[in-house]
Design a protein around this motif. Structure first.
Motif, PDB file in Angstrom:
ATOM      1  N   ALA A  57       0.844  -1.192   0.000  1.00 27.82           N
ATOM      2  CA  ALA A  57       0.000   0.000   0.000  1.00 27.82           C
ATOM      3  C   ALA A  57       0.880   1.243   0.000  1.00 27.82           C
ATOM      4  CB  ALA A  57      -0.921   0.003   1.229  1.00 27.82           C
ATOM      5  N   GLY A  58       0.281   2.368  -0.330  1.00 31.82           N
ATOM      6  CA  GLY A  58       1.030   3.615  -0.332  1.00 31.82           C
ATOM      7  C   GLY A  58       0.105   4.805  -0.456  1.00 31.82           C
ATOM      8  N   PHE A  59       0.701   5.980  -0.401  1.00 33.39           N
ATOM      9  CA  PHE A  59      -0.094   7.201  -0.545  1.00 33.39           C
ATOM     10  C   PHE A  59       0.754   8.296  -1.167  1.00 33.39           C
ATOM     11  CE2 PHE A  59       1.673   7.541   3.804  1.00 33.39           C
ATOM     12  CZ  PHE A  59       2.221   8.811   3.778  1.00 33.39           C
ATOM     13  N   GLY A  60       0.079   9.358  -1.571  1.00 30.81           N
ATOM     14  CA  GLY A  60       0.764  10.530  -2.103  1.00 30.81           C
ATOM     15  C   GLY A  60       0.287  11.772  -1.386  1.00 30.81           C
ATOM     16  N   LEU A  61       1.221  12.660  -1.094  1.00 28.08           N
ATOM     17  CA  LEU A  61       0.892  13.936  -0.463  1.00 28.08           C
ATOM     18  C   LEU A  61       1.491  15.063  -1.286  1.00 28.08           C
ATOM     19  CD1 LEU A  61       0.888  15.167   3.143  1.00 28.08           C
ATOM     20  CD2 LEU A  61       2.585  16.151   1.620  1.00 28.08           C
ATOM     21  N   GLY A  62       0.655  16.019  -1.671  1.00 29.33           N
ATOM     22  CA  GLY A  62       1.133  17.200  -2.372  1.00 29.33           C
ATOM     23  C   GLY A  62       1.840  18.126  -1.390  1.00 29.33           C
ATOM     24  N   PHE A  63       3.149  18.280  -1.578  1.00 31.57           N
ATOM     25  CA  PHE A  63       3.963  19.003  -0.604  1.00 31.57           C
ATOM     26  C   PHE A  63       3.509  20.452  -0.421  1.00 31.57           C
ATOM     27  CE2 PHE A  63       8.117  21.039   0.651  1.00 31.57           C
ATOM     28  CZ  PHE A  63       8.158  20.472   1.917  1.00 31.57           C
ATOM     29  N   GLU A  64       3.117  21.107  -1.503  1.00 27.07           N
ATOM     30  CA  GLU A  64       2.679  22.502  -1.390  1.00 27.07           C
ATOM     31  C   GLU A  64       1.410  22.635  -0.545  1.00 27.07           C
ATOM     32  OE1 GLU A  64       5.818  22.415  -3.931  1.00 27.07           O
ATOM     33  OE2 GLU A  64       3.995  21.233  -4.225  1.00 27.07           O
ATOM     34  N   ARG A  65       0.540  21.650  -0.616  1.00 33.49           N
ATOM     35  CA  ARG A  65      -0.663  21.710   0.234  1.00 33.49           C
ATOM     36  C   ARG A  65      -0.292  21.527   1.703  1.00 33.49           C
ATOM     37  NH1 ARG A  65      -5.749  18.977  -3.086  1.00 33.49           N
ATOM     38  NH2 ARG A  65      -5.467  20.235  -4.971  1.00 33.49           N
ATOM     39  N   LEU A  66       0.766  20.754   1.960  1.00 36.56           N
ATOM     40  CA  LEU A  66       1.240  20.616   3.335  1.00 36.56           C
ATOM     41  C   LEU A  66       1.777  21.954   3.840  1.00 36.56           C
ATOM     42  CD1 LEU A  66       1.992  18.875   5.805  1.00 36.56           C
ATOM     43  CD2 LEU A  66       4.147  18.329   4.639  1.00 36.56           C
TER      44      LEU A  66
END
Length: 518
Positions: free
Chosen positions: A484-493
């Motif tokens: 399993a995995g995920f993605g996070l948009g760094f700019e939204r963080l």
């Protein structure tokens, strides 16, 4: 007879020798700054009084006093939000006349002097300068003469739009520098989090022949276009399409929209990996939440299911927010005081302290429909039915309703990517989105489909020929494992942690439709 002492067991063949805790113990460092950073100097507080120091930085303000025989210079070097006041006297400071004629705001200076207790408000110490060297004057006068008349950051307040226009100088502004420091802290925390947990950092390619999301929003990479913009024949196939077999890579390629498929190849060999790099979307969107170029963090975990993925994502998000709170306190306070967002730190503290609410997608749809019916929720998009991809307004409402982050799970398969694990009901996939207040979706992930035949069937339903991603299928053919995995948009963080509302203001050089300056 005394028993012979037991021999120490030899290390397994191929095992690495124990490494020193600090690599620096293996060599003698040679780099040392010729100045003291303001972050460390101001961090010493009153304890710095009486010490001789050398600092360097850029002038924020310069004012004259006592009929021009005294200068008060506000100097900042970017290491922290705070500046230091430098006091120069005509009779006591070498280089006084040059400093006086430096042009003011924007000029760069090197200052030697003594730290003294400050009589001014809001500052514990200041520097009584003995020597000032003008490294670079501000040449903003007529014909590039000395002066700050045309210096874009001469005023104390600038709109976000103005700073975007001058993105090359934006880091010199208070808000621009604060964003950069928070962004740096979050990037460091990202690597720190995963490295502490044994993840391997994998560099995935920027040029790819696969559209991970299947959305067709890739930038094409080609050498078929003429370099000098003259008319030239582009090779075409018999059916009138561009013949990419004549292109540089011998096939159609584009800039990556995600590193996920590539990082999966390492995760199913090395167990736990992550990638952190730029991604691209050719989406003609001019909203405050979209960029054509942005950064993504994408971990992949082997021998894991959706619940493990959610736990990892929650821990990661909380770790990054906690890092911003503990390492960027002054910058976060500035965002509050500058009215970027009132109550920013309380919101972030609540996110760290609150367990994320788990909510089935199906239940979320029913909740939204119920609240629309009784009038407690009003949306621009009222077509809320099972099977829709929720809009940002729906996501934000759910976080308000449950007073914190919400993890939506088990989405309809038709609105999610082909590689997501098909649930036993045949209608949904083991996917999750993490929604946070003010932002909406910040993380999207899933358990990956580990059944080869199911994966190939799902690929066909989105118009993808399994042969084109045969290498991806082979990850299931040879020793498939649940992962399993995920993605996070760094700019939204960064937006989440700073309260900045427009995504163009949290990346150094925003790339958007019609805009690729710098």
């Amino acid at each position: 007879k005394k028993a012979a002492p037991a021999k120490a067991k030899a290390a397994p063949k191929g095992a690495a020798a124990a490494a020193p805790a600090d690599p620096q113990t293996l060599f003698k460092p040679t780099f040392a700054r010729s100045r003291e950073r303001l972050k460390e100097l101001l961090g010493r507080g009153a304890g710095a009084v009486g010490s001789k120091v050398v600092v360097a930085g850029w002038v924020r303000t310069l004012r004259e006093a006592v009929k021009g025989t005294c200068l008060f210079v506000e100097l900042n070097d970017g290491s922290c939000l705070a500046s230091i006041q430098v006091v120069c006297g005509q009779d006591s400071t070498k280089g006084f006349d040059a400093a006086k004629a430096c042009g003011g705001a924007g000029a760069s200076l090197r200052v030697s002097g003594e730290v003294v207790e400050s009589m001014g408000k809001g500052q514990a110490v200041e520097i009584r300068a003995s020597d000032v060297t003008v490294l670079g004057a501000t040449r903003g006068g007529p014909g590039r003469t000395i002066g700050a008349q045309t210096y874009p950051l001469a005023k104390k307040y600038h709109t976000p739009e103005h700073l975007r226009t001058h993105a090359h100088l934006r880091p010199r502004s208070r808000i621009g520098s604060a964003v950069v420091r928070v962004r740096n802290a979050l990037a460091f925390a990202t690597h720190e989090f995963f490295q502490k947990r044994g993840f391997l950092y994998v560099h995935t390619p920027l040029i790819t022949a696969a559209d991970c999301e299947g959305a067709g929003e890739q930038f094409t990479v080609t050498t078929l276009l003429p370099t000098e913009h003259e008319k030239a024949a582009i090779p075409m196939t018999k059916d009138g399409k561009v013949d990419y077999t004549k292109d540089f890579f011998g096939r159609q390629t584009g800039l990556t929209v995600s590193g996920q498929l590539n990082v999966e190849t390492h995760a199913v060999s090395l167990a736990d990996c992550y990638t952190f790099g730029p991604t691209f979307r050719a989406e003609n969107s001019n909203t405050s939440r979209h960029l054509a170029e942005f950064w993504m963090i994408e971990p992949e975990v082997s021998f894991a299911v959706l619940a493990d993925d959610i736990a990892l994502a929650e821990d990661y998000l909380k770790y990054c927010v906690a890092a911003a709170l503990t390492r960027c306190a002054d910058d976060l306070a500035f965002f509050e005081e500058s009215k970027t967002e009132a109550g920013l730190r309380k919101r972030l503290e609540a996110l760290v302290a609150t367990p994320f609410k788990r909510l089935e997608y199906t239940e979320a749809i029913e909740v939204l429909k119920k609240h629309m019916k009784d009038g407690s929720a009003k949306f621009e998009n009222t077509a809320v039915e099972w099977g829709i991809d929720l809009d940002s307004e729906h996501e934000k409402y759910l976080t308000q309703l449950y007073k914190g982050p919400v993890v939506l799970i088990n989405y309809p398969k038709d609105i999610k990517a082909f590689y997501m694990k098909l649930n036993p009901d045949g209608k949904t996939v083991a996917a999750m989105d993490i929604l946070v207040p003010r932002i909406g979706e910040i993380i999207g992930g899933s358990q990956r489909e580990d059944d080869l035949e199911v994966l190939e069937a799902r690929a066909k339903t989105v118009g993808l020929d399994p042969k084109d991603i045969s290498w991806y299928g082979e990850l299931r053919q040879y020793g498939s494992v649940p992962h399993a995995g995920f993605g996070l948009g760094f700019e939204r963080l960064v937006m989440l942690c700073t309260g900045v509302e427009n995504i163009r203001d949290v990346i150094p050089f925003p790339r958007t439709p019609g805009n690729c300056k710098f």
